[in-house]
Each structure stands twice: as C-alpha cells, then as structure tokens.
Design a protein around this motif. Structure first.
Motif, PDB file in Angstrom:
ATOM      1  N   ALA A  44       0.821  -1.224   0.000  1.00 50.51           N
ATOM      2  CA  ALA A  44       0.000   0.000   0.000  1.00 50.51           C
ATOM      3  C   ALA A  44       0.848   1.265   0.000  1.00 50.51           C
ATOM      4  CB  ALA A  44      -0.942  -0.002   1.194  1.00 50.51           C
ATOM      5  N   ILE A  45       2.018   1.209   0.606  1.00 51.11           N
ATOM      6  CA  ILE A  45       2.860   2.417   0.684  1.00 51.11           C
ATOM      7  C   ILE A  45       4.110   2.276  -0.171  1.00 51.11           C
ATOM      8  CG2 ILE A  45       1.999   3.106   2.952  1.00 51.11           C
ATOM      9  CD1 ILE A  45       4.566   1.920   4.160  1.00 51.11           C
ATOM     10  N   GLY A  46       4.047   1.403  -1.173  1.00 48.82           N
ATOM     11  CA  GLY A  46       5.176   1.218  -2.071  1.00 48.82           C
ATOM     12  C   GLY A  46       5.110   2.113  -3.287  1.00 48.82           C
ATOM     13  N   TRP A  47       6.176   2.043  -4.081  1.00 48.82           N
ATOM     14  CA  TRP A  47       6.269   2.794  -5.329  1.00 48.82           C
ATOM     15  C   TRP A  47       6.024   4.296  -5.112  1.00 48.82           C
ATOM     16  CZ3 TRP A  47       8.951   0.314  -8.703  1.00 48.82           C
ATOM     17  CH2 TRP A  47       8.813  -1.067  -8.877  1.00 48.82           C
TER      18      TRP A  47
ATOM     19  N   HIS B 224      -1.232   8.355  13.861  1.00 49.60           N
ATOM     20  CA  HIS B 224       0.238   8.413  13.842  1.00 49.60           C
ATOM     21  C   HIS B 224       0.775   7.628  12.653  1.00 49.60           C
ATOM     22  CE1 HIS B 224       0.178  10.257  17.805  1.00 49.60           C
ATOM     23  NE2 HIS B 224      -0.628   9.295  18.210  1.00 49.60           N
ATOM     24  N   SER B 225       0.053   7.697  11.544  1.00 48.09           N
ATOM     25  CA  SER B 225       0.442   6.925  10.363  1.00 48.09           C
ATOM     26  C   SER B 225      -0.040   7.632   9.103  1.00 48.09           C
ATOM     27  CB  SER B 225      -0.150   5.513  10.423  1.00 48.09           C
ATOM     28  OG  SER B 225       0.030   4.837   9.196  1.00 48.09           O
ATOM     29  N   TRP B 226       0.920   8.112   8.308  1.00 53.38           N
ATOM     30  CA  TRP B 226       0.547   8.694   7.028  1.00 53.38           C
ATOM     31  C   TRP B 226      -0.050   7.634   6.110  1.00 53.38           C
ATOM     32  CZ3 TRP B 226       1.606   7.717   1.956  1.00 53.38           C
ATOM     33  CH2 TRP B 226       1.241   8.703   1.034  1.00 53.38           C
ATOM     34  N   GLY B 227       0.538   6.439   6.098  1.00 51.43           N
ATOM     35  CA  GLY B 227       0.088   5.384   5.198  1.00 51.43           C
ATOM     36  C   GLY B 227      -1.341   4.957   5.461  1.00 51.43           C
ATOM     37  N   ALA B 228      -1.725   4.823   6.729  1.00 52.36           N
ATOM     38  CA  ALA B 228      -3.091   4.415   7.053  1.00 52.36           C
ATOM     39  C   ALA B 228      -4.089   5.442   6.542  1.00 52.36           C
ATOM     40  CB  ALA B 228      -3.237   4.229   8.561  1.00 52.36           C
ATOM     41  N   ALA B 229      -3.789   6.717   6.731  1.00 49.50           N
ATOM     42  CA  ALA B 229      -4.696   7.761   6.261  1.00 49.50           C
ATOM     43  C   ALA B 229      -4.738   7.804   4.739  1.00 49.50           C
ATOM     44  CB  ALA B 229      -4.259   9.112   6.806  1.00 49.50           C
ATOM     45  N   ALA B 230      -3.592   7.604   4.097  1.00 47.48           N
ATOM     46  CA  ALA B 230      -3.555   7.626   2.630  1.00 47.48           C
ATOM     47  C   ALA B 230      -4.432   6.534   2.046  1.00 47.48           C
ATOM     48  CB  ALA B 230      -2.110   7.470   2.145  1.00 47.48           C
ATOM     49  N   VAL B 231      -4.331   5.331   2.585  1.00 45.86           N
ATOM     50  CA  VAL B 231      -5.162   4.227   2.092  1.00 45.86           C
ATOM     51  C   VAL B 231      -6.635   4.487   2.393  1.00 45.86           C
ATOM     52  CG1 VAL B 231      -5.661   1.762   2.347  1.00 45.86           C
ATOM     53  CG2 VAL B 231      -3.290   2.553   2.240  1.00 45.86           C
ATOM     54  N   LEU B 232      -6.925   5.043   3.566  1.00 45.75           N
ATOM     55  CA  LEU B 232      -8.306   5.356   3.913  1.00 45.75           C
ATOM     56  C   LEU B 232      -8.895   6.382   2.937  1.00 45.75           C
ATOM     57  CD1 LEU B 232     -10.573   4.838   5.974  1.00 45.75           C
ATOM     58  CD2 LEU B 232      -9.690   6.764   7.305  1.00 45.75           C
ATOM     59  N   ILE B 233      -8.114   7.393   2.590  1.00 47.71           N
ATOM     60  CA  ILE B 233      -8.577   8.379   1.613  1.00 47.71           C
ATOM     61  C   ILE B 233      -8.863   7.701   0.280  1.00 47.71           C
ATOM     62  CG2 ILE B 233      -7.886  10.395   0.249  1.00 47.71           C
ATOM     63  CD1 ILE B 233      -6.236  11.271   2.718  1.00 47.71           C
TER      64      ILE B 233
ATOM     65  N   ALA C 138      -6.648  -1.829  -8.073  1.00 47.90           N
ATOM     66  CA  ALA C 138      -5.791  -1.830  -6.883  1.00 47.90           C
ATOM     67  C   ALA C 138      -5.480  -0.410  -6.416  1.00 47.90           C
ATOM     68  CB  ALA C 138      -4.490  -2.573  -7.180  1.00 47.90           C
ATOM     69  N   LEU C 139      -5.633   0.567  -7.307  1.00 47.10           N
ATOM     70  CA  LEU C 139      -5.376   1.957  -6.924  1.00 47.10           C
ATOM     71  C   LEU C 139      -6.300   2.426  -5.816  1.00 47.10           C
ATOM     72  CD1 LEU C 139      -4.915   3.474 -10.505  1.00 47.10           C
ATOM     73  CD2 LEU C 139      -3.118   3.142  -8.788  1.00 47.10           C
ATOM     74  N   PHE C 140      -7.441   1.767  -5.645  1.00 47.04           N
ATOM     75  CA  PHE C 140      -8.362   2.132  -4.578  1.00 47.04           C
ATOM     76  C   PHE C 140      -7.834   1.731  -3.203  1.00 47.04           C
ATOM     77  CE2 PHE C 140     -11.601   1.341  -8.067  1.00 47.04           C
ATOM     78  CZ  PHE C 140     -11.767   2.679  -8.348  1.00 47.04           C
ATOM     79  N   GLN C 141      -6.760   0.958  -3.156  1.00 46.95           N
ATOM     80  CA  GLN C 141      -6.280   0.412  -1.885  1.00 46.95           C
ATOM     81  C   GLN C 141      -4.803   0.692  -1.629  1.00 46.95           C
ATOM     82  OE1 GLN C 141      -9.163  -3.317  -2.703  1.00 46.95           O
ATOM     83  NE2 GLN C 141      -7.726  -3.708  -1.051  1.00 46.95           N
ATOM     84  N   ILE C 142      -4.242   1.655  -2.346  1.00 47.78           N
ATOM     85  CA  ILE C 142      -2.840   2.001  -2.130  1.00 47.78           C
ATOM     86  C   ILE C 142      -2.707   3.520  -1.990  1.00 47.78           C
ATOM     87  CG2 ILE C 142      -1.958  -0.044  -3.316  1.00 47.78           C
ATOM     88  CD1 ILE C 142      -1.469   1.662  -5.776  1.00 47.78           C
ATOM     89  N   GLY C 143      -1.527   3.960  -1.571  1.00 48.53           N
ATOM     90  CA  GLY C 143      -1.308   5.370  -1.286  1.00 48.53           C
ATOM     91  C   GLY C 143      -0.992   6.194  -2.520  1.00 48.53           C
ATOM     92  N   TYR C 144      -1.866   6.111  -3.503  1.00 52.44           N
ATOM     93  CA  TYR C 144      -1.754   6.902  -4.725  1.00 52.44           C
ATOM     94  C   TYR C 144      -2.903   7.902  -4.764  1.00 52.44           C
ATOM     95  CZ  TYR C 144       1.895   4.232  -7.207  1.00 52.44           C
ATOM     96  OH  TYR C 144       3.072   3.669  -7.597  1.00 52.44           O
ATOM     97  N   ALA C 145      -2.706   9.002  -5.497  1.00 52.20           N
ATOM     98  CA  ALA C 145      -3.710  10.078  -5.544  1.00 52.20           C
ATOM     99  C   ALA C 145      -4.826   9.820  -6.551  1.00 52.20           C
ATOM    100  CB  ALA C 145      -3.027  11.400  -5.878  1.00 52.20           C
ATOM    101  N   GLU C 146      -4.759   8.708  -7.295  1.00 51.47           N
ATOM    102  CA  GLU C 146      -5.728   8.483  -8.372  1.00 51.47           C
ATOM    103  C   GLU C 146      -7.174   8.454  -7.896  1.00 51.47           C
ATOM    104  OE1 GLU C 146      -2.221   7.915 -10.803  1.00 51.47           O
ATOM    105  OE2 GLU C 146      -2.712   7.524  -8.713  1.00 51.47           O
ATOM    106  N   SER C 147      -7.466   7.795  -6.788  1.00 49.70           N
ATOM    107  CA  SER C 147      -8.857   7.703  -6.309  1.00 49.70           C
ATOM    108  C   SER C 147      -9.440   9.086  -6.058  1.00 49.70           C
ATOM    109  CB  SER C 147      -8.932   6.873  -5.028  1.00 49.70           C
ATOM    110  OG  SER C 147      -8.802   5.504  -5.292  1.00 49.70           O
TER     111      SER C 147
END
Length: 412
Positions: free
Chosen positions: A66-69, A117-126, A165-174
């Motif tokens: 989720a927080i790769g690439w 306390h997690s950027w990645g968790a919030a990014a995936v939630l967004i 899969a973009l709906f579940q990773i830390g990318y801005a596409e969603s």
C-alpha cells in the motif's frame, strides 16, 4: 452482483425486489466492498508469491504494498515538503524529486493521519473512501445517458478494473477520479458553479486539469453548435469561458510555483523529464510537445525488434483508430458528447506531454467513464466476459507490479 445479474439470472423475486429496493448508495457500496475483498485476496496471493528479487522482498504485507512505489513520494512530500534547490545527477541533470507530485493528497493524508500516527493508514483510507464516492458519482453521471442496469454494470467494471488496486494504495488516483467525475457531472448537468471549487482541487491533486480546459473549450463549441435544440444562456457562456481560463491558470500555476520556489523557470518540466531520461539512451534536453509519444513508439518497437519506423506507423494508426472509436462507435456515442469530448481531450493531453512506459495503464484510468460503453450491450454473457477480463487484468497488474516488480516494465 449487479442489477443485470439479478434480473437475468431470475432469482426468487423476493431477493430481486429486496436488492432493487435498497438505496443506490447502499447497492454501490455492497458492490464496491465485494470488489475490494477480491483485490485484497489478489494482494495476499501476490505477497505469498513475492520473492527475494522483488522490490518488496519475500513475504511482504499488504501494508508494504500500500505504501510502495509512488506512495513513497507522496509520503516524502508530506514529511519534507518540496526542495528549494533541485537535486542533480552525477551528469549534472535534474534528478527525480518531489516537484512531480501534487500537494493535495500528500498533505491531506498527513493531516488525517495525525490521530493514527500513520501517514500510510490515512492515505489508504482516503483512497478507499474516495474510490467509493467515485463509483457513486460515476453511476449518477452515467444514469444521465444509460439505464439503471447498464450504469450499475459500468460501475462494477470500474470497481473491478485492471487498475482497481489503486483504490487500496497510497496513490492520488482515487481522489483525482472523484474530483474528475464530480466535475464531469457538473458539466453534464450544467451546474458550472461547482467547478470553481473542483478545478483547483483537481489541478493540485494530479496533473490533468489542462485536459479539462480543452474539454471546456470543446464543450463550449458543441453547445454553441447545438444551441437551437439546447439553449445556451449568456450566463453559461460566461461560466464556460471563465472556467476554461481558470483551468488553464491552474494547470500552469504549478510550474510557476516550482519556478519561484527553486529560482529555476524550468524546474517542473526538468523534474518531469528526469523520469523520461531513465528510459532513453540519449538524455532529453528540453520538453517538446508530442515528442514523448514519438520517442516512446520508436523505443518500444526497437526493443521488440520491430524497428522505430514501424513504431511510428503503429502510433499513427492507433491515434486514428481511437479517434474513429470516439466519433463513430454507437456504444461510445450513447454516453453523450461530454464523456466523448473528455476522452478525446485527455488523450490529446497525454499525446502532448507523456512518455508512455509501464505506467501508461495507470495514466489511462481517467478514461474510466468509457466503461459505460462496455456496459451498453445487454447480453449477460458479454457483461460477465468483460467482468472476467477486468479481474484477470487486475491480477496480472498486481502480480507484475507487486509480486515481481523487478524489471523496467514492472513499475506501476
């Protein structure tokens, strides 16, 4: 899963009526959740198949994926901001850096991640939440042209698509897709006032707002030509002109911001070219519109042993074929002029600015309203075949980009 499945499979009428009686927001939510379960299974299998040669190593977690690439770049923006001095390679050229990534998604995840306390968790939630609302808005705008069953199937294709899969990773596409669909919906419903808010948000989430500027120009021309049957009030003319100017201003403003912050007028373009230089044996000196696609056609066809000239001919034929599809295909025409004009505008934008490589699949995701055309045929076997192809493509993408991810064409 979708209305058409329930109707044509002829289940007990009580179950069918119960499904159809649910609010559309709930029906879309159920379908979206089921699609996310499937994607999660694909990620779990990919994690098991990931080996020591993969970018993610052996036995990574879904969180690692989720927080790769590029998610790492958004995180880096959130933590460190943007450089005032451009980093350079050993050859003295601008290196890859944060200026290629827009700020809205990165900083929104930073703020929302404070309680976790997690950027990645919030990014995936967004990404997850924005993906659901993007599905709902896509359904609403397609319903302007398609019946309920076809619009539902189109959303199912979108939520299951090869790049879902973009709906579940830390990318801005969603988030970008949500803003894009809201903007298209506003244009189709003539609710132009919303665009004064949506266009800046979209423009600072991901590149692409210049394509929307072109859409507004073409939309204005189309409405002028059709004014006899679709009245064009002066206030609409004023909105279309003003919004086109706003979209152009937003589209070029990031270059101005980067120039002021770094003292280099070409900071943004040089940053974008840094990624292109990784693919070409000869360094790119300056950005030239359309050059990226022409160079890429030659690069890829030479790599396949087919020759650079063949690549350029194939590119010309592909452009002609896509143009014919947008103009003449009855299923695409059924979506209405706005979606067709958006698709044409975005493809022109890509042709002018992009160097197609492995991320080209991701760059095509803003064309997702065209899933409506795939849902127009009423045959259940056709729709199930499209759904199966979506899921197969999704697995192929996850397997290559995450389980493997170890060669130059396996970069999402």
């Amino acid at each position: 899963m979708a209305d058409g499945v329930l109707t044509r499979a002829d289940p007990p009428s009580g179950a069918r009526e119960s499904w159809r009686g649910l609010p559309i927001s709930l029906r879309i939510g159920i379908l979206y959740l089921l699609c996310r379960v499937v994607t999660s299974v694909f990620f779990l299998v990919a994690a098991e198949l990931s080996g020591p040669t993969s970018r993610f190593g052996a036995k990574p977690s879904i969180g690692d994926f989720a927080i790769g690439w590029d998610a790492q770049w958004y995180w880096y923006v959130a933590v460190n901001g943007y450089p005032s001095e451009l980093p350079l390679t050993e050859a003295g050229q601008v290196a890859e850096n944060q200026w290629a990534f827009m700020p809205v998604y990165a900083y929104l995840a930073q703020v929302l991640g404070l309680p976790f306390h997690s950027w990645g968790a919030a990014a995936v939630l967004i990404s997850l939440i924005a993906g659901y609302f993007a599905c709902l808005v896509l359904y609403r705008l397609l319903r302007l042209r398609l019946d309920e069953v076809a619009a539902t199937w189109a959303v199912l294709f979108f939520a299951s698509a090869p790049l879902a899969a973009l709906f579940q990773i830390g990318y801005a596409e969603s988030l970008f897709l949500l803003l894009l669909f809201l903007s298209l919906n506003a244009v189709m419903r003539r609710k132009y006032g919303w665009l004064y808010l949506l266009l800046p948000l979209m423009g600072y989430t991901r590149p692409g707002v210049l394509a929307f500027a072109l859409l507004l120009g073409l939309h204005g021309i189309q409405r002028w030509l059709a004014r006899a049957r679709d009245p064009l009030p002066r206030r609409h003319v004023a909105h279309i002109v003003a919004l086109g100017a706003l979209a152009v201003a937003v589209g070029f403003s990031w270059q101005a911001v980067a120039a002021v912050a770094t003292g280099d007028p070409s900071a943004y373009l040089e940053t974008e070219l840094a990624w292109r230089r990784n693919w070409l044996p000869q360094p790119v000196a300056h950005f030239v519109p359309l050059e990226g696609f022409i160079e890429a056609a030659a690069f890829w066809f030479q790599s396949w042993g087919l020759g650079a000239v063949t690549g350029k001919i194939a590119l010309a034929l592909a452009v002609a074929a896509v143009a014919a599809l947008l103009v003449f295909d009855r299923r695409v025409r059924a979506l209405g002029p706005e979606i067709r004009l958006w698709s044409a505008s975005y493809l022109v934008y890509l042709l002018l600015v992009f160097f197609p490589q492995s991320s080209v699949f991701r760059l095509l995701v803003p064309l997702s309203p065209l899933w409506g055309a795939a849902a127009v045929p009423r045959s259940l076997s056709w729709r199930l075949s499209v759904l199966g192809a979506c899921l197969l493509g999704q697995w192929w993408w996850i397997y290559n980009m995450y389980a493997l991810g170890n060669t130059y064409w396996q970069i999402p």
